[in-house]
Design an enzyme around this catalytic site. Sequence first.
Site, PDB file in Angstrom:
ATOM      1  N   ARG A 176      21.852  -4.348  31.191  1.00 51.73           N
ATOM      2  CA  ARG A 176      22.086  -5.307  31.730  1.00 51.73           C
ATOM      3  C   ARG A 176      20.061  -5.727  32.561  1.00 51.73           C
ATOM      4  O   ARG A 176      19.731  -6.744  31.694  1.00 51.73           O
ATOM      5  CB  ARG A 176      23.149  -6.251  32.476  1.00 51.73           C
ATOM      6  CG  ARG A 176      22.810  -7.246  32.243  1.00 51.73           C
ATOM      7  CD  ARG A 176      24.080  -7.241  33.822  1.00 51.73           C
ATOM      8  NE  ARG A 176      23.785  -6.826  35.287  1.00 51.73           N
ATOM      9  CZ  ARG A 176      25.075  -7.123  36.513  1.00 51.73           C
ATOM     10  NH1 ARG A 176      25.752  -7.744  35.742  1.00 51.73           N
ATOM     11  NH2 ARG A 176      25.011  -7.108  36.937  1.00 51.73           N
ATOM     12  N   GLU A 230      31.046 -19.449  39.222  1.00 50.69           N
ATOM     13  CA  GLU A 230      30.815 -18.281  39.929  1.00 50.69           C
ATOM     14  C   GLU A 230      30.761 -18.673  41.655  1.00 50.69           C
ATOM     15  O   GLU A 230      30.336 -19.206  42.056  1.00 50.69           O
ATOM     16  CB  GLU A 230      29.749 -17.639  39.284  1.00 50.69           C
ATOM     17  CG  GLU A 230      28.124 -17.717  39.678  1.00 50.69           C
ATOM     18  CD  GLU A 230      27.680 -16.082  38.459  1.00 50.69           C
ATOM     19  OE1 GLU A 230      27.908 -15.205  38.428  1.00 50.69           O
ATOM     20  OE2 GLU A 230      26.035 -17.112  38.576  1.00 50.69           O
ATOM     21  N   LYS A 277      18.796 -11.588  35.218  1.00 53.18           N
ATOM     22  CA  LYS A 277      19.613 -10.891  37.154  1.00 53.18           C
ATOM     23  C   LYS A 277      17.695 -10.423  37.406  1.00 53.18           C
ATOM     24  O   LYS A 277      17.794  -9.585  37.200  1.00 53.18           O
ATOM     25  CB  LYS A 277      20.663  -9.442  37.166  1.00 53.18           C
ATOM     26  CG  LYS A 277      21.044  -9.731  38.408  1.00 53.18           C
ATOM     27  CD  LYS A 277      22.153  -8.539  38.390  1.00 53.18           C
ATOM     28  CE  LYS A 277      22.120  -7.845  39.679  1.00 53.18           C
ATOM     29  NZ  LYS A 277      23.173  -9.477  40.568  1.00 53.18           N
TER      30      LYS A 277
HETATM   31  N1  PMP Z   1      27.133 -13.437  39.601  1.00 53.73           N
HETATM   32  C1  PMP Z   1      26.421 -12.373  40.728  1.00 53.73           C
HETATM   33  C2  PMP Z   1      24.973 -14.650  40.436  1.00 53.73           C
HETATM   34  C3  PMP Z   1      25.863 -12.124  41.251  1.00 53.73           C
HETATM   35  O1  PMP Z   1      24.885 -11.524  41.800  1.00 53.73           O
HETATM   36  C4  PMP Z   1      26.631 -10.273  41.357  1.00 53.73           C
HETATM   37  C5  PMP Z   1      26.588  -9.467  41.326  1.00 53.73           C
HETATM   38  N2  PMP Z   1      26.386  -9.509  42.184  1.00 53.73           N
HETATM   39  C6  PMP Z   1      27.630 -10.783  40.315  1.00 53.73           C
HETATM   40  C7  PMP Z   1      28.589 -11.997  39.500  1.00 53.73           C
HETATM   41  C8  PMP Z   1      28.404  -9.609  39.473  1.00 53.73           C
HETATM   42  O2  PMP Z   1      28.195  -9.183  39.010  1.00 53.73           O
HETATM   43  P1  PMP Z   1      28.447  -7.037  38.364  1.00 53.73           P
HETATM   44  O3  PMP Z   1      29.586  -6.984  38.683  1.00 53.73           O
HETATM   45  O4  PMP Z   1      27.975  -6.531  37.692  1.00 53.73           O
HETATM   46  O5  PMP Z   1      27.970  -6.713  39.885  1.00 53.73           O
END
Ligand code: PMP
Length: 285
Positions: free
Chosen positions: A52, A184, A151
């Site tokens: 990622r 989210e 990200k």
């Molecule tokens: N959404 C956002 C905006 C995030 O920054 C994150 C991670 N902190 C997640 C979802 C969760 O992703 P992950 O399970 O890969 O940590």
Amino acid sequence: MSIEVFINGQYYPKAEAKVSVYDHGLLYGDGVFEGMRSYSGKVFRHDEHIDRLYDSARSILLEIPMEKEALKQAVNDTLKKNNLVDAYIRLLVTRGAGELGLDPAKTEDPRIIIITDHIKLYPQELYDNGLKIITAATIRNHPAALSPRIKSLNYLNNIMAKIEGIQAGCAEALMLNHKGEVAECTGDNIFIVRGGALYTPPIDAGILEGITRNAVIELAEKAGIQVHQIPFTRYDIYVAEECFLTGSAAEVIPVIEVDTRSIGDGKVGPITKQLYKAFHELVRS
Ligand code: PMP
């Protein structure tokens, strides 16, 4: 012992781990990152996080000056150097230092930074009794403007929503997308349970494809729980039986109230408990 931070192949004590004020990561939020966890010395879904990171970098035309395998090794070495087994890992790649001006060509070498530290989870009480969240007025970045799949080091979109949550006395805030659908939370993905099935927004609702999200989907399917990745609105949350969030730092955390409406009977539900347990078994296996 002080935490040692990895920067481009060298270790620096926490207090001396610094980058230039001319780094475009600071000047413009130009860079990418990952937040990962290690359990008993092993990074959870290490390859997925590394992939990622490289995808985020590729999409912003940032070439990471290290092979994937070497970077993975550097993460493991940094954990070892700090004698950390259960840790939170912040891996960043900045565009690097350069002249003022947006043009990335003005920069020199990207900075690869690996911070490993002790984990700060939500208080146990919230895992036992669930979170209360609100919907932020700040919507998630429009995917046609800046893809939420990247990200990037610019988290202002999420920070604006996080501030709204905190001002309302909530540790997390729900973000909708430009269509008014559920996207989210500021740092976590969201799931609801209805009729015994699991629902979570699809990637093209404009979300980060969470690695914990994907692990929970796999666990649910393995347990015979149907999972639907379809768009839904706040209405669907309000009438859901259960709701929970997922993220590398938070793992699986129940939500018992959204916008002052109790979810289900206002208690942590059985499917949330089941998946919480399954996730804990998975990461500790
Ligand atoms: N959404 C956002 C905006 C995030 O920054 C994150 C991670 N902190 C997640 C979802 C969760 O992703 P992950 O399970 O890969 O940590």
